[in-house]
Design a protein around this motif. Structure first.
Motif, PDB file in Angstrom:
ATOM      1  N   UNK A 237     -11.364  -3.864 -11.133  1.00 64.04           N
ATOM      2  CA  UNK A 237      -9.948  -4.114 -10.885  1.00 64.04           C
ATOM      3  C   UNK A 237      -9.150  -2.849 -11.171  1.00 64.04           C
ATOM      4  N   UNK A 238      -9.180  -1.943 -10.225  1.00 63.97           N
ATOM      5  CA  UNK A 238      -8.549  -0.640 -10.418  1.00 63.97           C
ATOM      6  C   UNK A 238      -7.067  -0.632 -10.077  1.00 63.97           C
ATOM      7  N   UNK A 239      -6.407   0.392 -10.582  1.00 61.22           N
ATOM      8  CA  UNK A 239      -4.962   0.548 -10.379  1.00 61.22           C
ATOM      9  C   UNK A 239      -4.591   0.514  -8.898  1.00 61.22           C
ATOM     10  N   UNK A 240      -5.366   1.225  -8.068  1.00 61.83           N
ATOM     11  CA  UNK A 240      -5.029   1.308  -6.653  1.00 61.83           C
ATOM     12  C   UNK A 240      -5.302   0.003  -5.902  1.00 61.83           C
ATOM     13  N   UNK A 241      -6.048  -0.907  -6.519  1.00 62.28           N
ATOM     14  CA  UNK A 241      -6.299  -2.198  -5.894  1.00 62.28           C
ATOM     15  C   UNK A 241      -5.298  -3.265  -6.327  1.00 62.28           C
ATOM     16  N   UNK A 242      -4.328  -2.872  -7.133  1.00 60.28           N
ATOM     17  CA  UNK A 242      -3.279  -3.791  -7.595  1.00 60.28           C
ATOM     18  C   UNK A 242      -2.290  -4.043  -6.459  1.00 60.28           C
ATOM     19  N   UNK A 245       0.941  -1.168  -7.410  1.00 56.79           N
ATOM     20  CA  UNK A 245       0.485  -0.179  -8.392  1.00 56.79           C
ATOM     21  C   UNK A 245       1.604   0.447  -9.210  1.00 56.79           C
ATOM     22  N   UNK A 246       2.739   0.686  -8.566  1.00 54.22           N
ATOM     23  CA  UNK A 246       3.803   1.406  -9.262  1.00 54.22           C
ATOM     24  C   UNK A 246       4.791   0.490  -9.968  1.00 54.22           C
ATOM     25  N   UNK A 247       4.437  -0.800 -10.043  1.00 54.98           N
ATOM     26  CA  UNK A 247       5.179  -1.697 -10.937  1.00 54.98           C
ATOM     27  C   UNK A 247       4.636  -1.563 -12.354  1.00 54.98           C
ATOM     28  N   UNK A 248       3.421  -1.011 -12.455  1.00 51.55           N
ATOM     29  CA  UNK A 248       2.772  -0.768 -13.744  1.00 51.55           C
ATOM     30  C   UNK A 248       2.690  -2.038 -14.593  1.00 51.55           C
ATOM     31  N   UNK A 249       2.350  -3.154 -13.937  1.00 51.52           N
ATOM     32  CA  UNK A 249       2.130  -4.401 -14.675  1.00 51.52           C
ATOM     33  C   UNK A 249       0.944  -4.241 -15.611  1.00 51.52           C
ATOM     34  N   UNK A 250       1.018  -4.894 -16.756  1.00 47.97           N
ATOM     35  CA  UNK A 250      -0.108  -4.869 -17.683  1.00 47.97           C
ATOM     36  C   UNK A 250      -1.211  -5.824 -17.237  1.00 47.97           C
TER      37      UNK A 250
END
Length: 397
Positions: A237-242, A245-250
């Motif tokens: 579950x990588x950052x770029x698959x969120x 991504x730039x909402x920076x959810x935890x």
């Protein structure tokens, strides 16, 4: 009609070299040099971090993926680029298992690339849920397809012999038993026509540094059939698959569709070089590539068997049953290959005794094949391989 004389001019071919190893690492496309300079100097050098927006680096994986999709019979928006093939195998297998949660058997075969088997075994150990990995001989796979199997994970073209599985037939048999399929296209993409959507494959993965000429370590790809795109929770579950991504959810929230198969920051320079390499495929018909590949490989086999009787064909005799490579058994295969390479004919060796030759019509023609066989005949029949300098094993064979 595809002009292979034209495509050959698009590649940098070193003087005095006949390159029959495109099944391991493709040749350098001339356009790659200019593209690399543009990305490194004009974009990274001048734009710096602004390149993510001004040169739209963020969506480069999508654009390149759609170009690859055309070559593997996949619809737009079903393929994603990034990471290595090993990572993509892990993602695909984990996703496939999650879609068949009541079953505990993975079937592959002994002709699969060892890395795929290592990854499957590692995942089985990590999950620790009673999974079993079965690895029969390639011609015994069909006998293991039953209702106990969760995933059928196969490489379409055997990396050693070039033996080709019938993707459409095996996928249909698997689906009839409720099995999810994962196909490795490392020796298929750019070598033979692939029809993922038509074959109803569930997942597929592949590399781009072989027949697609993306360069050493070029990014891999993953295909997810449209009906599965929003089902699996990504094992990585990588950052770029969120989804943002730039909402920076935890907390992780998977993106829609194949976008969720992105993991980390995309390798922009490598992707740009691959994008340039794919220019060589514009206007190229894969059926014509296949026809030329068969013609070249059949010529090679005829000439080698007539002139080098000590070599034994390791690949299927029937051209329709193999990919775009030909392998021969020879007891002193490693040394013989080193002798060939020293004389400008580059193939490679696979243990224990296989001399392997790839046929890439984009830059190999009949003249190259005949010249290569002449050198091979001299090396084998005059025992030129029997020299100390050809016996020492290098790190890469």
């Amino acid at each position: 009609m595809t002009s292979f004389a034209t495509t050959k001019t698009l590649f940098h071919i070193p003087d005095g070299v006949i390159y029959l190893d495109g099944n391991s690492l493709g040749m350098l496309p001339k356009a790659a040099l200019a593209r690399a300079q543009t990305v490194i100097f004009d974009q990274w050098g001048q734009q710096l971090i602004k390149g993510w927006n001004e040169s739209d680096w963020m969506h480069l994986p999508n654009r390149v993926a759609n170009r690859v999709a055309r070559l593997i019979g996949a619809p737009v928006g079903s393929v994603m680029m990034g990471d290595t093939l090993s990572i993509k195998v892990y993602q695909a297998l984990a996703a496939a298992l999650s879609l068949n949660p009541e079953r505990r058997v993975i079937v592959s075969d002994s002709g699969n690339f060892p890395s795929d088997l290592y990854i499957a075994d590692g995942l089985v150990r990590l999950l620790d849920k009673g999974y079993t990995l079965k690895v029969p001989q390639p011609d015994e796979v069909e006998s293991l397809i039953d209702e106990s199997v969760a995933v059928l994970m196969l490489t379409e073209v055997d990396y050693r012999t070039g033996r080709k599985h019938d993707m459409q037939r095996l996928t249909a048999l698997a689906h009839a038993k409720g099995i999810i399929t994962v196909w490795d296209l490392a020796h298929s993409a750019g070598a033979i026509p692939v029809h993922l959507l038509e074959a109803q494959a569930d997942f597929a993965v592949g590399c781009t540094y072989k027949y697609l000429n993306g360069g050493p370590g070029a990014p891999a790809f993953i295909y997810v059939a449209p009906q599965h795109a929003n089902k699996p929770w990504p094992a990585l579950s990588g950052w770029m698959g969120h989804d943002a991504p730039f909402a920076f959810d935890l907390d992780y929230r998977p993106a829609q569709g194949v976008e969720r198969m992105r993991v980390g920051t995309p390798p922009i320079i490598a992707l740009a070089i691959l994008d340039a390499a794919l220019d060589a495929w514009e206007g190229v018909d894969m059926m014509e590539v296949r026809a030329s590949s068969i013609q070249l490989s059949e010529l090679f086999i005829r000439e080698v068997e007539a002139r080098c009787p000590s070599l034994t064909l390791a690949s299927p005799r029937d051209a329709t049953q193999r990919g775009s490579q030909v392998s021969f058994h020879f007891e002193h295969g490693y040394a013989a290959m080193q002798a060939l390479i020293a004389r400008g004919v580059i193939g490679d060796f696979r243990a224990p005794d296989i001399m392997r030759f790839g046929f890439t019509p984009l830059y190999i023609d009949e003249s190259d094949v005949l010249q290569a066989v002449a050198v091979l005949e001299e090396v084998i029949n005059k025992n030129l391989w029997d020299r100390p300098e050809y016996q020492k094993r290098a790190a890469v064979t």
